[in-house]
Scaffold this motif. Structure first.
Motif, PDB file in Angstrom:
ATOM      1  N   UNK A 186      56.430 -54.561 -26.411  1.00  0.00           N
ATOM      2  CA  UNK A 186      56.291 -53.214 -25.671  1.00  0.00           C
ATOM      3  C   UNK A 186      57.180 -53.499 -24.429  1.00  0.00           C
ATOM      4  N   UNK A 187      58.421 -52.897 -24.224  1.00  0.00           N
ATOM      5  CA  UNK A 187      59.313 -53.156 -23.019  1.00  0.00           C
ATOM      6  C   UNK A 187      58.689 -52.243 -22.026  1.00  0.00           C
ATOM      7  N   UNK A 188      59.075 -52.571 -20.709  1.00  0.00           N
ATOM      8  CA  UNK A 188      58.652 -51.633 -19.588  1.00  0.00           C
ATOM      9  C   UNK A 188      60.059 -51.422 -18.849  1.00  0.00           C
ATOM     10  N   UNK A 189      60.451 -50.356 -18.262  1.00  0.00           N
ATOM     11  CA  UNK A 189      61.706 -50.223 -17.497  1.00  0.00           C
ATOM     12  C   UNK A 189      61.367 -50.483 -16.114  1.00  0.00           C
ATOM     13  N   UNK A 194      74.611 -47.729 -11.459  1.00  0.00           N
ATOM     14  CA  UNK A 194      73.569 -47.098 -12.654  1.00  0.00           C
ATOM     15  C   UNK A 194      73.728 -47.479 -14.041  1.00  0.00           C
ATOM     16  N   UNK A 195      74.605 -48.808 -14.095  1.00  0.00           N
ATOM     17  CA  UNK A 195      74.672 -49.384 -15.159  1.00  0.00           C
ATOM     18  C   UNK A 195      73.978 -50.498 -15.703  1.00  0.00           C
ATOM     19  N   UNK A 196      72.975 -50.861 -14.833  1.00  0.00           N
ATOM     20  CA  UNK A 196      72.109 -51.904 -14.862  1.00  0.00           C
ATOM     21  C   UNK A 196      70.654 -51.622 -14.715  1.00  0.00           C
ATOM     22  N   UNK A 197      69.829 -52.210 -15.359  1.00  0.00           N
ATOM     23  CA  UNK A 197      68.544 -52.385 -15.000  1.00  0.00           C
ATOM     24  C   UNK A 197      67.613 -53.430 -15.411  1.00  0.00           C
ATOM     25  N   UNK A 198      66.517 -53.778 -14.815  1.00  0.00           N
ATOM     26  CA  UNK A 198      65.510 -54.903 -15.097  1.00  0.00           C
ATOM     27  C   UNK A 198      64.519 -54.383 -15.899  1.00  0.00           C
ATOM     28  N   UNK A 199      64.115 -55.245 -16.837  1.00  0.00           N
ATOM     29  CA  UNK A 199      63.232 -55.097 -17.786  1.00  0.00           C
ATOM     30  C   UNK A 199      62.039 -55.944 -17.843  1.00  0.00           C
ATOM     31  N   UNK A 200      61.065 -55.657 -18.189  1.00  0.00           N
ATOM     32  CA  UNK A 200      59.781 -56.837 -18.399  1.00  0.00           C
ATOM     33  C   UNK A 200      58.926 -56.030 -19.353  1.00  0.00           C
ATOM     34  N   UNK A 201      57.889 -56.861 -19.700  1.00  0.00           N
ATOM     35  CA  UNK A 201      57.032 -56.439 -20.670  1.00  0.00           C
ATOM     36  C   UNK A 201      55.761 -55.650 -20.418  1.00  0.00           C
ATOM     37  N   UNK A 202      55.573 -54.697 -21.030  1.00  0.00           N
ATOM     38  CA  UNK A 202      54.494 -53.844 -20.660  1.00  0.00           C
ATOM     39  C   UNK A 202      53.125 -54.633 -20.591  1.00  0.00           C
ATOM     40  N   UNK A 203      52.242 -54.414 -19.535  1.00  0.00           N
ATOM     41  CA  UNK A 203      50.780 -55.075 -20.040  1.00  0.00           C
ATOM     42  C   UNK A 203      50.828 -56.493 -18.972  1.00  0.00           C
ATOM     43  N   UNK A 204      52.106 -56.910 -18.622  1.00  0.00           N
ATOM     44  CA  UNK A 204      52.299 -58.048 -17.544  1.00  0.00           C
ATOM     45  C   UNK A 204      52.251 -57.462 -16.174  1.00  0.00           C
ATOM     46  N   UNK A 205      52.426 -58.574 -15.333  1.00  0.00           N
ATOM     47  CA  UNK A 205      52.571 -58.151 -13.907  1.00  0.00           C
ATOM     48  C   UNK A 205      53.970 -57.739 -13.545  1.00  0.00           C
ATOM     49  N   UNK A 206      54.775 -57.969 -14.521  1.00  0.00           N
ATOM     50  CA  UNK A 206      56.276 -57.565 -14.328  1.00  0.00           C
ATOM     51  C   UNK A 206      57.044 -58.320 -12.889  1.00  0.00           C
ATOM     52  N   UNK A 207      56.601 -59.585 -12.784  1.00  0.00           N
ATOM     53  CA  UNK A 207      57.074 -60.188 -11.638  1.00  0.00           C
ATOM     54  C   UNK A 207      58.784 -60.752 -11.649  1.00  0.00           C
ATOM     55  N   UNK A 208      59.286 -60.396 -12.729  1.00  0.00           N
ATOM     56  CA  UNK A 208      60.433 -60.730 -12.928  1.00  0.00           C
ATOM     57  C   UNK A 208      60.932 -62.259 -12.536  1.00  0.00           C
ATOM     58  N   UNK A 256      60.225 -65.447 -18.182  1.00  0.00           N
ATOM     59  CA  UNK A 256      60.249 -64.042 -19.279  1.00  0.00           C
ATOM     60  C   UNK A 256      61.392 -64.492 -20.167  1.00  0.00           C
ATOM     61  N   UNK A 257      62.361 -65.384 -19.956  1.00  0.00           N
ATOM     62  CA  UNK A 257      63.458 -65.709 -20.687  1.00  0.00           C
ATOM     63  C   UNK A 257      62.833 -66.544 -21.943  1.00  0.00           C
ATOM     64  N   UNK A 258      61.694 -67.110 -21.770  1.00  0.00           N
ATOM     65  CA  UNK A 258      61.042 -68.033 -22.937  1.00  0.00           C
ATOM     66  C   UNK A 258      59.947 -67.180 -23.626  1.00  0.00           C
ATOM     67  N   UNK A 259      59.658 -66.022 -23.155  1.00  0.00           N
ATOM     68  CA  UNK A 259      58.718 -65.240 -23.844  1.00  0.00           C
ATOM     69  C   UNK A 259      59.351 -64.469 -25.082  1.00  0.00           C
ATOM     70  N   UNK A 260      58.483 -63.774 -25.895  1.00  0.00           N
ATOM     71  CA  UNK A 260      59.098 -63.307 -27.309  1.00  0.00           C
ATOM     72  C   UNK A 260      59.934 -62.173 -26.766  1.00  0.00           C
ATOM     73  N   UNK A 270      69.822 -67.414 -13.078  1.00  0.00           N
ATOM     74  CA  UNK A 270      69.431 -66.891 -14.312  1.00  0.00           C
ATOM     75  C   UNK A 270      68.580 -65.988 -14.134  1.00  0.00           C
ATOM     76  N   UNK A 271      68.954 -64.655 -14.730  1.00  0.00           N
ATOM     77  CA  UNK A 271      67.925 -63.616 -14.619  1.00  0.00           C
ATOM     78  C   UNK A 271      67.680 -63.085 -16.086  1.00  0.00           C
ATOM     79  N   UNK A 272      66.878 -63.459 -16.590  1.00  0.00           N
ATOM     80  CA  UNK A 272      66.431 -63.118 -18.086  1.00  0.00           C
ATOM     81  C   UNK A 272      66.374 -61.601 -18.359  1.00  0.00           C
ATOM     82  N   UNK A 273      65.670 -60.969 -17.138  1.00  0.00           N
ATOM     83  CA  UNK A 273      65.394 -59.563 -17.370  1.00  0.00           C
ATOM     84  C   UNK A 273      66.576 -58.477 -16.707  1.00  0.00           C
TER      85      UNK A 273
END
Ligand code: ZN
Length: 238
Positions: free
Chosen positions: A113-116, A157-171, A175-179, A209-212
């Motif tokens: 479940x990704x979060x924008x 406008x061509x880039x965005x950061x992503x995280x997983x919903x339900x996490x604190x989204x700290x970027x 994050x790179x090692x998570x599912x 390195x910014x896996x998000x």
């Protein structure tokens, strides 16, 4: 008589050429030929890397945006958002919303479940952000993870950061090692996105390195970069 004299040499010449043609075809392994033409088929001139707004536009610490650049059409993708739909950062270029939505849907099918987290940033917002990081961590540290105003890919406008919903989204790098992070690294290119700041490429991209952090470049370049494990700077010799 004259015509007859020409017939025999003509036949000899035709037979010779036919023989040469057959020989040249036989000496080329057809499978090898197919592989080499595929390997050289990527066209680096499909889009400009210099023109503002081009999907291959390369923006980095040395290649800054024009003063006050704002993309023409911005809209909010129909995906899970970190902030309210009215927030500027929940926007991305209108032609990128469909690939964002397709990627989020595909992740969902794998129970991810990704979060924008953050998309477009205006120059003035980037200025506020950068100044706050400099105040907190000092300029040298801030420069490793935050762009100076006028140099951020988020402003295109061509880039965005992503995280997983339900996490604190700290970027964070973890994050790179998570599912979700692994799925992104593996699959984002299918939707035209690249993980722009790769591990071990800090001296080339200028960022840790910014896996998000995802950047849209279209599926052809995204898959080529993934296959070659290259950054945009390496691919285009910058
Ligand atoms: Zn980012």
């Amino acid at each position: 008589m004259k015509v007859k004299k020409l017939v025999l040499p003509s036949i000899i010449i035709i037979v010779l050429f036919a023989g040469l043609f057959l020989l040249s075809n036989r000496s080329t392994n057809p499978s090898k030929k197919a592989v080499s033409s595929r390997a050289t088929s990527f066209d680096k001139m499909q889009y400009s890397i210099d023109a503002p707004g081009s999907i291959w536009w390369i923006v980095n610490k040395k290649r800054t945006l024009p003063d006050g650049y704002v993309p023409q059409n911005l809209s909010v993708p129909k995906v899970q958002l970190r902030l309210d739909t009215t927030a500027e950062q929940m926007k991305i270029r209108s032609d990128i919303t469909a690939p964002v939505e397709a990627m989020f849907t595909a992740a969902r099918e794998k129970n991810i479940s990704l979060l924008f987290a953050s998309g477009y940033r205006s120059e003035s917002y980037q200025r506020q952000l950068y100044n706050s990081y400099v105040a907190k961590d000092g300029q040298a540290a801030a420069d490793r993870y935050s762009a100076k105003p006028g140099t951020s890919e988020h402003q295109t406008g061509l880039a965005f950061d992503v995280c997983e919903a339900g996490t604190n989204c700290d970027l964070e790098i973890s994050f790179g090692a998570t599912k979700a992070g692994k799925w992104i690294a593996q699959n984002a290119s299918k939707f035209g996105f690249i993980v722009r700041y790769q591990k071990g490429k800090e001296s080339i991209t200028g960022y840790q390195y910014e896996p998000w952090h995802l950047r849209y470049v279209g599926t052809s370049l995204a898959s080529e970069l993934q296959k070659k494990n290259q950054t945009m700077e390496e691919m285009f010799g910058l």
